[in-house]
Structures are given as structure tokens and as C-alpha cells.
Design an enzyme around this catalytic site. Structure first.
Site, PDB file in Angstrom:
ATOM      1  N   HIS A  60      35.707   3.645 -62.061  1.00  0.00           N
ATOM      2  CA  HIS A  60      35.251   4.941 -61.578  1.00  0.00           C
ATOM      3  C   HIS A  60      34.169   5.560 -62.475  1.00  0.00           C
ATOM      4  CE1 HIS A  60      34.887   8.416 -59.172  1.00  0.00           C
ATOM      5  NE2 HIS A  60      34.906   9.122 -60.277  1.00  0.00           N
TER       6      HIS A  60
ATOM      7  N   TYR B  13      29.823   7.039 -62.146  1.00  0.00           N
ATOM      8  CA  TYR B  13      29.144   8.188 -62.749  1.00  0.00           C
ATOM      9  C   TYR B  13      28.059   7.766 -63.725  1.00  0.00           C
ATOM     10  CZ  TYR B  13      31.391  11.589 -60.064  1.00  0.00           C
ATOM     11  OH  TYR B  13      31.740  12.330 -58.986  1.00  0.00           O
TER      12      TYR B  13
ATOM     13  N   HIS C 118      30.475   4.083 -47.534  1.00  0.00           N
ATOM     14  CA  HIS C 118      30.464   5.190 -48.493  1.00  0.00           C
ATOM     15  C   HIS C 118      29.577   4.875 -49.697  1.00  0.00           C
ATOM     16  CE1 HIS C 118      31.766   7.997 -51.546  1.00  0.00           C
ATOM     17  NE2 HIS C 118      32.220   6.990 -52.267  1.00  0.00           N
ATOM     18  N   PHE C 119      29.802   3.708 -50.327  1.00  0.00           N
ATOM     19  CA  PHE C 119      29.022   3.528 -51.560  1.00  0.00           C
ATOM     20  C   PHE C 119      27.611   3.024 -51.298  1.00  0.00           C
ATOM     21  CE2 PHE C 119      31.901  -0.275 -51.830  1.00  0.00           C
ATOM     22  CZ  PHE C 119      30.955  -1.262 -51.678  1.00  0.00           C
ATOM     23  N   HIS C 120      27.319   2.627 -50.058  1.00  0.00           N
ATOM     24  CA  HIS C 120      25.898   2.398 -49.783  1.00  0.00           C
ATOM     25  C   HIS C 120      25.155   3.721 -49.595  1.00  0.00           C
ATOM     26  CE1 HIS C 120      27.032  -1.785 -49.519  1.00  0.00           C
ATOM     27  NE2 HIS C 120      25.748  -2.078 -49.633  1.00  0.00           N
TER      28      HIS C 120
ATOM     29  N   ARG D 213      36.666  -4.507 -44.939  1.00  0.00           N
ATOM     30  CA  ARG D 213      35.540  -4.871 -45.796  1.00  0.00           C
ATOM     31  C   ARG D 213      35.812  -6.240 -46.390  1.00  0.00           C
ATOM     32  NH1 ARG D 213      36.126  -1.879 -51.678  1.00  0.00           N
ATOM     33  NH2 ARG D 213      34.326  -3.177 -52.111  1.00  0.00           N
ATOM     34  N   ARG D 214      34.840  -6.756 -47.108  1.00  0.00           N
ATOM     35  CA  ARG D 214      34.980  -8.032 -47.797  1.00  0.00           C
ATOM     36  C   ARG D 214      35.495  -9.102 -46.855  1.00  0.00           C
ATOM     37  NH1 ARG D 214      37.175  -6.620 -53.887  1.00  0.00           N
ATOM     38  NH2 ARG D 214      35.099  -6.294 -54.683  1.00  0.00           N
TER      39      ARG D 214
HETATM   40  C1  HEM Z   1      19.198  -4.737 -48.062  1.00  0.00           C
HETATM   41  C2  HEM Z   1      20.021  -3.840 -48.528  1.00  0.00           C
HETATM   42  C3  HEM Z   1      21.509  -4.011 -48.497  1.00  0.00           C
HETATM   43  C4  HEM Z   1      22.288  -4.581 -47.521  1.00  0.00           C
HETATM   44  C5  HEM Z   1      21.834  -5.152 -46.196  1.00  0.00           C
HETATM   45  C6  HEM Z   1      23.649  -4.531 -47.975  1.00  0.00           C
HETATM   46  C7  HEM Z   1      24.747  -5.003 -47.277  1.00  0.00           C
HETATM   47  C8  HEM Z   1      26.033  -5.074 -47.736  1.00  0.00           C
HETATM   48  C9  HEM Z   1      27.182  -5.475 -46.982  1.00  0.00           C
HETATM   49  C10 HEM Z   1      27.169  -5.896 -45.521  1.00  0.00           C
HETATM   50  C11 HEM Z   1      28.265  -5.415 -47.804  1.00  0.00           C
HETATM   51  C12 HEM Z   1      29.732  -5.651 -47.455  1.00  0.00           C
HETATM   52  C13 HEM Z   1      30.124  -7.019 -47.167  1.00  0.00           C
HETATM   53  C14 HEM Z   1      31.611  -7.188 -47.039  1.00  0.00           C
HETATM   54  O1  HEM Z   1      32.395  -6.318 -47.466  1.00  0.00           O
HETATM   55  O2  HEM Z   1      32.029  -8.236 -46.514  1.00  0.00           O
HETATM   56  C15 HEM Z   1      27.799  -4.985 -49.093  1.00  0.00           C
HETATM   57  C16 HEM Z   1      28.599  -4.822 -50.195  1.00  0.00           C
HETATM   58  C17 HEM Z   1      28.182  -4.282 -51.396  1.00  0.00           C
HETATM   59  N1  HEM Z   1      26.917  -3.783 -51.666  1.00  0.00           N
HETATM   60 FE1  HEM Z   1      25.299  -3.855 -50.453  1.00  0.00          FE
HETATM   61  N2  HEM Z   1      23.694  -3.935 -49.200  1.00  0.00           N
HETATM   62  C18 HEM Z   1      22.395  -3.595 -49.554  1.00  0.00           C
HETATM   63  C19 HEM Z   1      21.989  -2.982 -50.713  1.00  0.00           C
HETATM   64  C20 HEM Z   1      22.813  -2.678 -51.766  1.00  0.00           C
HETATM   65  C21 HEM Z   1      22.398  -2.004 -52.964  1.00  0.00           C
HETATM   66  C22 HEM Z   1      20.986  -1.524 -53.258  1.00  0.00           C
HETATM   67  C23 HEM Z   1      23.487  -1.912 -53.762  1.00  0.00           C
HETATM   68  C24 HEM Z   1      23.681  -1.318 -55.117  1.00  0.00           C
HETATM   69  C25 HEM Z   1      22.789  -0.753 -55.840  1.00  0.00           C
HETATM   70  C26 HEM Z   1      24.586  -2.553 -53.082  1.00  0.00           C
HETATM   71  C27 HEM Z   1      25.856  -2.690 -53.590  1.00  0.00           C
HETATM   72  C28 HEM Z   1      26.908  -3.314 -52.956  1.00  0.00           C
HETATM   73  C29 HEM Z   1      28.200  -3.515 -53.546  1.00  0.00           C
HETATM   74  C30 HEM Z   1      28.629  -3.135 -54.976  1.00  0.00           C
HETATM   75  C31 HEM Z   1      28.999  -4.134 -52.569  1.00  0.00           C
HETATM   76  C32 HEM Z   1      30.470  -4.512 -52.691  1.00  0.00           C
HETATM   77  C33 HEM Z   1      30.663  -5.968 -52.838  1.00  0.00           C
HETATM   78  C34 HEM Z   1      32.117  -6.290 -52.762  1.00  0.00           C
HETATM   79  O3  HEM Z   1      32.863  -5.718 -51.956  1.00  0.00           O
HETATM   80  O4  HEM Z   1      32.535  -7.149 -53.538  1.00  0.00           O
HETATM   81  N3  HEM Z   1      24.148  -2.995 -51.862  1.00  0.00           N
HETATM   82  N4  HEM Z   1      26.443  -4.764 -49.026  1.00  0.00           N
HETATM   83 CU   LIG Z   2      36.218   6.322 -57.967  1.00  0.00          CU
END
Ligand code: HEM
Ligand SMILES: [Cu+2]
Lengths: 560, 47
Positions: free
Chosen positions: A231, A235, A382-384, A447-448
Site C-alpha cells: 500500500h 503512495y 481502479h489502479f489503471h 482479474r488476472r
Molecule cells: C497500453 C496501456 C495498458 C494496457 C492496455 C494495460 C492493460 C492491462 C490489463 C488488461 C491488465 C489486467 C490483466 C489481468 O488481470 O488478467 C493489466 C494489469 C496491470 N497493469 Fe496495465 N495496462 C496498461 C498500462 C499500464 C500502466 C501504464 C501501468 C502502470 C504504470 C500498468 C500497471 C498494471 C499493473 C500493476 C497490473 C496488475 C498486474 C497483475 O495483476 O499482476 N498498466 N493491465
Molecule cells: Cu492499498
């Protein structure tokens, strides 16, 4: 009365940044943008796979690319950009010595070696454990060792920042530290105290276990240590964006800092209340006493205070500046804002995204209501908004002036225009992708998870339209990433030579002086530690005393 | 080296800036948060 006041520093805190310094700061930023390209490509692939219309070639596994995405964007891009930005702020306001610069290079290379180790194991399919690396999934030991090196390198960088401020304070006794340096120090303190948790998990638990020296691992302890870090991590991402909002945005709109003391107070409150709250990520975790979950939920809600303080202060800066320029009415001041200046527009969109982002966070943390959204793609939506829009668009906004400032070039009107297009593309793409994630998450979509029809259940068939929408949004976002990389390369290597301003605002002329107690670092650290001990000691002892047997490593279904 | 500038004006004479728009804006943000929260709360209760 009674409260000692600090003397103001010589009004403009603006030291020149030398060539060798620039090279150092730019090195961090280069790694960040390389990460953006690689990680963004993975994001695109994820959305395509999940649409059901596309399969990964060459036997690449979905969890392999998801691990790359999470690690490289969530951990690598953010940490490198932030350290580069921190150093630029420190260099500008308190200065850096040659020795400090050399130590920072050491930190940089330790981090790079660690990053390469971790990245290699993931790319070889030896660490498909996602960025949270939950036990008992096991990755190759090099994955954990690489992570440890990244953390250690980042500590060294943070120690240098503390040293920079310390030296400056010795030379300027009784003068208040520059706001920028104060904020950087808070954020590096936050990072250090928080990352002690993952460092402990990685060094004491994961490395011996992945090497086979320890047969089993205490899963709950490892997850608790991870979220003790996880968490405050968010921040650590957010506070640099706030630095830009408090320090830079007022200057760009032609205004002043609304209140130096309010800015310092909100940062201190973020330090207090972002660490003793990790249980709000473990609300469905068996084995954690519900009373302590509740206590940490209450502590979580305390960050609403500095968040709304920040919102208030930003609106006030906009309104006061607008009124000074002669815009009247209730919202007339809105019109004066420099909408055509990407250094303003990109971070401003980031601020707007934080309204639904913050509201979503409050929902997630609401103990029982967490059950509605837990492990659904709502959380990803949310975190996107928070990290991948609020933080990233603000970082892009910083890039437009920081990079040319460091490379001795200019942000041309044409690049400014491209930047505006970039910000709009990002907004459209993210509204579609994150919006679809939020909605379908409320319908229960997980998710995931790679594409699946879940045995043909009816509920899963309702999700597919939203997954297509995510692929559309993801494609638009990826175009935005390509455009941003183009702008970055231009600003770094090709834009015309010139001088770009390093915008740091000053306080209102008649502002109340800042109280001296803000410089009382021992007090801030003591309160932070007391809160952590209060929130974690009893439940942690309980977790250890009542642990089930540890777990052997698992390489299946995902892992190595 | 000391730098005691005479910049303090009488606090009682200082005119408070007009911040009506700010107040309403922050209220709107608060309202958005509350409405979103209630939305999901209703969903939680109804499931
Ligand atoms: C082209 C831009 C992006 C696309 C299309 C995208 C798409 C996605 C998708 C579809 C997931 C979820 C997949 C799943 O849960 O099965 C994901 C997870 C995630 N994304 Fe992105 N994302 C983008 C940019 C970013 C950026 C800029 C960040 C951070 C600065 C980010 C951080 C994360 C993180 C931390 C996860 C979690 C991974 C996990 O659950 O292990 N993403 N993203
Ligand atoms: Cu938190």
C-alpha cells in the site's frame, strides 16, 4: 504565538543543473521510458488475448506477459522515473556534490543489474509469479535476488537525498528547507520504511526457500509483509505526482503556492497513514483477526484528509490565480487555465482521473464491501485510473519540461501539440478500458485471468463484450504509448537546442511563515513508527503463533 | 548572512481571498465520492 517560525530561504531556490548531473538524472528516466514501451506492449497483448480473438504465439504463457507488465510498469517504470525526478528536484533546490553524484551512479547500476536479473528470469519463463510473487508460487532465485538489488539500490539513492538535505541544512541554519526537498525527503522515508517489509520477505523467506535451503515458507507472513509494503508503494507513486501538482502546476498557470504549510502537513499525513494499513488488501484473508482488519481500515480512511486537503489547495490555486487575472463569477476562473499547454493539461487530466480513482479506492477499502470487488477486474480498472492515468499522465506532464531542461533542448509548439494529442488519446483509451473493467468487475469478472469461457456458464458470456471493449481501449492506449515514446525521443535527441524552464512556484507574498516544527524529522519518524507498531504488532504475533504449517514451493499452475 | 526581510503585513488587515468556487468544487468531489460509495453499497446489500 508560541510557535517558532522559520525563516524563508532566499526567495528563488534555483540552482543550475550541470551536464554531469543531467546525465545522471536522464539515465533513470531512460530506463523508465524503455519500460513504458515494453510494458505497454504486454498490456496490449493482454487485452487482445482476453478478447478471445487472439492467441499468444510460440507457446508464450499469459501469466508470463502479465508478470512482465506488472513488474515492469508497476515496479520498474515508476521507481526509476520517481528517483530521477526526486534527484532533479533536489539538484535544483539543495544541490548535489560530486561525491553524492558518484554514489548515486552506484545506486543506479545496482538497480540496473537487479532489473536485468529479474527481467531475464521473467522473459525466460522462470518467474511467472506476477508482480506480487505470492508464495507458494515459486520463481527462479535470480528473480528475488534481482528484486532485492533493485530495492537496495533505491535505498542508496534515498540515503543520498537525505544527505543532500542534511548538508544544505548545515549550510543554512534556521532556514526552512525548500518545499521540494521536504517532499522528496518524506517520500524517500516512506519508501525506505515500507520497503523494509518486502526486503525482509525476500531476503529471509523467499531467497532461502527458492534456493532449497528452507523447505517451506510461511505464506501468510509473506503476504502480510508484501502488503505492508504494497500500500505505501502506491503512495510512493502518487506523492511525486502531488509534488508536481503543489510545486509545478501553480508556476505553469502563473500563480503561487496556496500554502506551504498545508502542503507540508498533507505530506506528513501521507507518511503517517499510508503504512499501517496493508490489511485493506487482505480483507478476505483467513488468518488475520477481523478486529485488526477493522482498525487498519479506519487508519486507511485517514488518508481522505490529506487527499481532500490537496484537492482544496489545488482548486484554491486555480481560483486565486484566475481572480487575480480578472476572471470573476463562481467558476469563471476555470477559463484562465492554460488548456493549450501540455505541461498543464496532462497533469490536469491526471487530477480529474483521481476523483473516480479515489472514490473507487474508498469503496475497495470499505471492509465488507470489498467482497463485491475483491479479485475482480474492477480492481484493475481502479489502479489503471490511479497509477496508469493520474500518476502516469502527471509524469508525462513532467517529462515535457524536465527532459528538455536536462538535455538543453526546447519543447517546440509542434511537440506541445503532439503532447496534447497524446493526453487526449490516453484519456479516451483509458476511459474505455478502465470503464469496461469497472463495470464488468461489478458483474463478477475476475482479474488476472486469460481468456476463458468458464465451461460455458451464462455469467461468463455476459463478460465478453466488455472484454472486447477493453481490447479497443487497450489498442488506443498502446497508440498513445508509441506517440509518447516518439515525443520522448524527440525531446531527448532531436528537438532544437535551447533553454527550457524548470518551473517551481513560490509562495504567496503575504503567506503566513511556516512553523518550525515541520523540520522536526525525529517527531515525524517516531509517530510513523508508533502507528506501524500499533497496527501490526499484535496481529503479526498472532499470525506467527497460529500459523498453519509452511508450504513447499509450487511451480504449477504458474511459476517456473 | 541572515535574511530577515520585512515582509510581514498585519494579519488583521490581510484580505482573505475569495474561494467560493473552491468550496463548491470540493463539495462536488465529496458528493461524487458519496454517491459512488452508495451505489456499490446498494449492490452489496442487494446481492
Ligand atoms: C497500453 C496501456 C495498458 C494496457 C492496455 C494495460 C492493460 C492491462 C490489463 C488488461 C491488465 C489486467 C490483466 C489481468 O488481470 O488478467 C493489466 C494489469 C496491470 N497493469 Fe496495465 N495496462 C496498461 C498500462 C499500464 C500502466 C501504464 C501501468 C502502470 C504504470 C500498468 C500497471 C498494471 C499493473 C500493476 C497490473 C496488475 C498486474 C497483475 O495483476 O499482476 N498498466 N493491465
Ligand atoms: Cu492499498
Amino acid at each position: 504565538m508560541g510557535i517558532a517560525k522559520l525563516e524563508d530561504a532566499k526567495s528563488s531556490q534555483s540552482l543550475p543543473i550541470t551536464k554531469p548531473e543531467s546525465r545522471l538524472y536522464m539515465s533513470f528516466i531512460h530506463v523508465a521510458f524503455i519500460s513504458l514501451l515494453i510494458g505497454g506492449l504486454m498490456g496490449l497483448l493482454q487485452t487482445l488475448v482476453r478478447s478471445g480473438k487472439f492467441e499468444l504465439p510460440w507457446g508464450i504463457d499469459y501469466y508470463q506477459i502479465l508478470t512482465v507488465h506488472g513488474v515492469i510498469l508497476g515496479l520498474v517504470l515508476t521507481t526509476y522515473f520517481i528517483i530521477g525526478f526526486h534527484f532533479a528536484l533536489m539538484g535544483k533546490t539543495v544541490g548535489i556534490s560530486e561525491k553524492q553524484r558518484k554514489v548515486t551512479w552506484l545506486a543506479f547500476w545496482v538497480m540496473v543489474v537487479g532489473t536485468i536479473m529479474t527481467a531475464t528470469t521473467i522473459l525466460l519463463g522462470e518467474a511467472s509469479v506476477l508482480y506480487t510473487f505470492y508464495a507458494p508460487l515459486r520463481a527462479h532465485p535470480a528473480f528475488y535476488i534481482g528484486l532485492a538489488l533493485v530495492i537496495i539500490g533505491s535505498w542508496v539513492a534515498g540515503f543520498v537525498n537525505w544527505r543532500q538535505l542534511y548538508v544544505w541544512k548545515k549550510q543554512n541554519p534556521g532556514v526552512k528547507s525548500p518545499l521540494a526537498a521536504f517532499m522528496v525527503t518524506i517520500n524517500t522515508l516512506l519508501w525506505f520504511i515500507a520497503s523494509l517489509g518486502v526486503a525482509a520477505a525476500v531476503l529471509i523467506q523467499f531467497i532461502p526457500w527458492s534456493l532449497g535451503y528452507a523447505e517451506t515458507i510461511n505464506v501468510l507472513v509473506s503476504r502480510t509483509l508484501f502488503w505492508y509494503f504494497g500500500h505505501p508503494l502506491v503512495y510512493f507513486w502518487l506523492l511525486p505526482a502531488y509534488m508536481a501538482w503543489y510545486l509545478v502546476i501553480p508556476k505553469i498557470i502563473g500563480g503561487k503556492i496556496f500554502s506551504d504549510s498545508l502542503a507540508r502537513m498533507s505530506f506528513v499525513l501521507f507518511l503517517f497513514f499510508s503504512i499501517p494499513v496493508g490489511f485493506h488488501h487482505q480483507l478476505t484473508e483467513p488468518g488475520v483477526d477481523p478486529t485488526w482488519k477493522f482498525i487498519q481500515v479506519v487508519l486507511t480512511f485517514m488518508v481522505v484528509i490529506p487527499s481532500l486537503m490537496t484537492a482544496f489547495s489545488l482548486f484554491a490555486t486555480f481560483e486565486i490565480t484566475g481572480r487575480k487575472k480578472g476572471y470573476g463569477g463562481l467558476f469563471g476562473w476555470f477559463k484562465h487555465l492554460p488548456w493549450k499547454d501540455v505541461r498543464f493539461l496532462a497533469p490536469f487530466i491526471g487530477m480529474l482521473a483521481f476523483i473516480p480513482g479515489g472514490a473507487g479506492g474508498i469503496i475497495n477499502a470499505s471492509h465488507q464491501m470489498n467482497a463485491v470487488v475483491h479479485n475482480t477486474i474492477w480492481v484493475t480498472g481502479h489502479f489503471h485510473l490511479t497509477v496508469a492515468t493520474t500518476v502516469i499522465l502527471t509524469f508525462f506532464g513532467i517529462t515535457y519540461w524536465l527532459v528538455p531542461h536536462l538535455t538543453g533542448r526546447k519543447l517546440t509548439p509542434q511537440l506541445n501539440k503532439l503532447g496534447i494529442v497524446q493526453a487526449i488519446i490516453w484519456t479516451v483509451g483509458m476511459t474505455i478500458m478502465s470503464g469496461a473493467m469497472h463495470i464488468v468487475g461489478l458483474f463478477g469478472a475476475p482479474r488476472r485471468s486469460s481468456y476463458s469461457e468458464y465451461g460455458g456458464t451464462e455469467q461468463a458470456s455476459e463478460w465478453i463484450g466488455y472484454q472486447l471493449a477493453q481490447a479497443v481501449g487497450g489498442t488506443i492506449l498502446f497508440i498513445g504509448i508509441l506517440l509518447m515514446i516518439y515525443i520522448f525521443v524527440k525531446l531527448t535527441f532531436f528537438a532544437p537546442k535551447g533553454e527550457e524552464e524548470f518551473p517551481i512556484a513560490e509562495e504567496e507574498e503575504d503567506a503566513e511563515p511556516t512553523p518550525a516544527f515541520f523540520e522536526n524529522w525525529k517527531l515525524w519518524i517516531a509517530i510513523t513508527i508508533a502507528l506501524i507498531l500499533f497496527a501490526y504488532t499484535i496481529p503479526f504475533v498472532d499470525i506467527i503463533q497460529n500459523s498453519p504449517p509452511g508450504s513447499k514451493p509450487f511451480d504449477f499452475p504458474i511459476g517456473r | 548572512m541572515s535574511n530577515l526581510q520585512e515582509k510581514k503585513t498585519d494579519p488583521n488587515q490581510k484580505k482573505e481571498p475569495e474561494l467560493k468556487g473552491t468550496l463548491i468544487s470540493v463539495f462536488l468531489v465529496g458528493a461524487f465520492i458519496v454517491i459512488s460509495w452508495i451505489g456499490v453499497f446498494v449492490l452489496f446489500i442487494s446481492r
